[in-house]
Design a protein around this motif. Structure first.
Motif, PDB file in Angstrom:
ATOM      1  N   TYR A  65       0.818  -1.226   0.000  1.00 24.71           N
ATOM      2  CA  TYR A  65       0.000   0.000   0.000  1.00 24.71           C
ATOM      3  C   TYR A  65       0.851   1.275   0.000  1.00 24.71           C
ATOM      4  N   TYR A  66       1.865   1.305   0.846  1.00 21.11           N
ATOM      5  CA  TYR A  66       2.627   2.547   0.993  1.00 21.11           C
ATOM      6  C   TYR A  66       3.776   2.677  -0.001  1.00 21.11           C
ATOM      7  N   PHE A  67       4.350   1.549  -0.428  1.00 21.08           N
ATOM      8  CA  PHE A  67       5.514   1.620  -1.312  1.00 21.08           C
ATOM      9  C   PHE A  67       5.238   1.150  -2.737  1.00 21.08           C
ATOM     10  N   GLY A  68       4.167   0.361  -2.929  1.00 23.50           N
ATOM     11  CA  GLY A  68       3.907  -0.208  -4.250  1.00 23.50           C
ATOM     12  C   GLY A  68       3.784   0.842  -5.327  1.00 23.50           C
ATOM     13  N   LYS A  69       3.163   1.971  -4.969  1.00 23.04           N
ATOM     14  CA  LYS A  69       2.969   3.014  -5.962  1.00 23.04           C
ATOM     15  C   LYS A  69       4.276   3.717  -6.314  1.00 23.04           C
ATOM     16  N   TYR A  70       5.339   3.421  -5.550  1.00 26.82           N
ATOM     17  CA  TYR A  70       6.645   4.021  -5.827  1.00 26.82           C
ATOM     18  C   TYR A  70       7.653   3.029  -6.413  1.00 26.82           C
ATOM     19  N   THR A  71       7.471   1.762  -6.122  1.00 28.32           N
ATOM     20  CA  THR A  71       8.512   0.789  -6.466  1.00 28.32           C
ATOM     21  C   THR A  71       8.138  -0.135  -7.608  1.00 28.32           C
ATOM     22  N   ASP A  72       6.925   0.002  -8.138  1.00 26.98           N
ATOM     23  CA  ASP A  72       6.521  -0.783  -9.300  1.00 26.98           C
ATOM     24  C   ASP A  72       6.152   0.202 -10.408  1.00 26.98           C
TER      25      ASP A  72
END
Length: 457
Positions: A341-348
């Protein structure tokens, strides 16, 4: 480049800034045995309220997507969020969500009290530690380097200013004030030329003490020593900080007539063109856009004014921390949720681009400059992926972003920060409601009260 940190706090990243490497865990416990296919139910806190409809929908949609990818995991959502007065009861009563946000001000306290789980053996095998800024991670570690949480936000306060009011007052919005003397002069000019308060400050409840602490830091002072074991507020720097705002109100008459402001009421004044400058998180830019649909070109951000040199800026943020009574399977699922939730939008890449595209279509803000909990490499990669959708003019943030490698970032008070902030607010209010206030005495009295607060441990 390296950021400057006072009191030995770990540096945090912005843009392509490279940071000093942080130490790894000194004696990481062995990873617990986890059955990856075992059915597991977790509770995740921080569900946005119904008043934040879009954010709530985004959160719940993410829950659905996560459960589709992890069919053995059931997520129960909760609006439970950090409250200094009730957290201990949550833990003792067994009602703390499996994972919830804890502010930087309290992470060491809950670690020391054994109120959160050691997740070292959970997050390292998942690779989450590698994606987090190693220095920001220190906010979630004990002295031995064991990991008790995942930082998901980090911020340094800035000076938000109204570029339109600057222009109307004949000031250059591309050259905002850098010192308190310059802020005083700019505030007086704005008031004289436009009739609007040139500077306003949060004074209510904890927010009042929070911003006063930031002004103390910007004068070179502190509220507590780095360990949180000793009060350091009673100092010439703290007196100067309070005297400055007192004089702006009573002598310069550049702060209007109202004394009590929260961040919400301050933003209302700013959006209505009735505030030239105020100190707040840079994320205020996004809130002003989302709530007030303000013309973004009017918003400028620079660093918190300094006394004359490079004294300090207050660093804050949040860490996702875990219920110590959780099973290894629950901790694993909760850590994966945080990563999703918190990192997926940044790391994918696919998720990052889709998310940025959706935000732009919805009138939101993409690419707000600032600090990141991600590693410098991950953050740079993210900015590259979303470059076509960035709708924030970085030139309006130059004073802020440039300062992050120059002005020392100072952590919030280490002991009972929320209580300290709440106790400091009346001190600021007294300075602004009494023209003849004895400023050194107010600071000395506040210091004595804080000493009693932190003596409780």
């Amino acid at each position: 480049m390296k950021l400057r940190i006072r009191h030995g706090i770990a540096a945090v990243a912005v843009g392509a800034v490279t940071l000093a490497a942080a130490g790894c865990t000194a004696s990481a416990p062995a990873a617990p045995q986890v059955d990856p296919d075992a059915p597991v139910t977790i509770t995740v806190g921080d569900l946005p309220s119904t008043q934040a409809e879009a954010a709530r929908k985004g959160f719940l949609d993410a829950v659905d997507s996560f459960e589709e990818e992890h069919p053995n995991v059931t997520i129960e959502t909760s609006e439970t969020r950090w409250d200094n007065g009730s957290f201990s009861a949550l833990v003792a009563g067994g009602t703390m969500p499996t994972v919830m946000s804890v502010p930087f001000t309290n992470t060491q306290q809950v670690i020391d009290n054994g109120q959160v789980a050691d997740i070292t053996g959970i997050v390292e095998p998942l690779g989450i530690v590698d994606r987090v800024n190693p220095d920001t991670l220190k906010q979630a570690q004990d002295d031995a380097g064991n990991v008790y949480g995942i930082p998901t936000s980090v911020d340094a306060l800035g000076l938000i200013y109204n570029r339109q009011l600057f222009e109307q007052a004949g000031l250059d919005p591309d050259d905002p004030p850098a010192t308190w003397d310059e802020v005083r002069e700019a505030a007086k000019t704005i008031t004289e030329k436009t009739g609007a308060p040139g500077y306003l400050q949060m004074t209510e409840e904890g927010q009042g003490g929070w911003i006063y602490t930031a002004t103390v830091y910007s004068h070179g002072g502190t509220v507590e020593d780095p360990t949180g074991g000793e009060v350091t507020l009673d100092s010439p720097e703290s007196v100067d900080a309070l005297q400055t705002v007192h004089d702006m109100y009573w002598t310069d008459k550049s702060m209007g007539s109202t004394v009590l402001f929260s961040l919400k009421t301050l933003m209302q004044e700013y959006a209505a063109g009735r505030a030239g400058m105020f100190i707040a998180p840079v994320q205020t830019y996004e809130w002003l856009n989302n709530v007030y649909e303000l013309d973004l070109s009017t918003i400028g951000a620079t660093h918190v004014p300094q006394a004359g040199g490079e004294e300090g800026a207050l660093l804050s943020g949040n860490v996702q921390m875990f219920n110590p009574k959780s099973t290894p399977e629950q901790l694993t699922a909760a850590a994966e949720w945080v990563d999703f939730y918190y990192f997926g939008k940044y790391t994918d890449e696919e998720t990052a681009v889709a998310n940025a595209k959706a935000i732009v279509a919805d009138g939101g803000v993409v690419g707000l400059p600032g600090l990141s909990p991600l590693s410098p490499e991950a953050y740079d990669q993210y900015r590259e992926w979303i470059a076509d959708y960035i709708n924030v003019d970085p030139a309006h943030f130059t004073g802020y972003t440039d300062s992050l490698t120059v002005i020392p970032l100072v952590p919030e008070p280490a002991t009972r920060a929320q209580e300290v902030y709440a106790d400091l607010a009346p001190t600021v209010q007294q300075a602004l409601t009494d023209e003849n206030a004895d400023i050194p005495a107010l600071v000395s009295d506040a210091s004595s009260r804080i000493d009693r607060i932190i003596s409780q441990g």
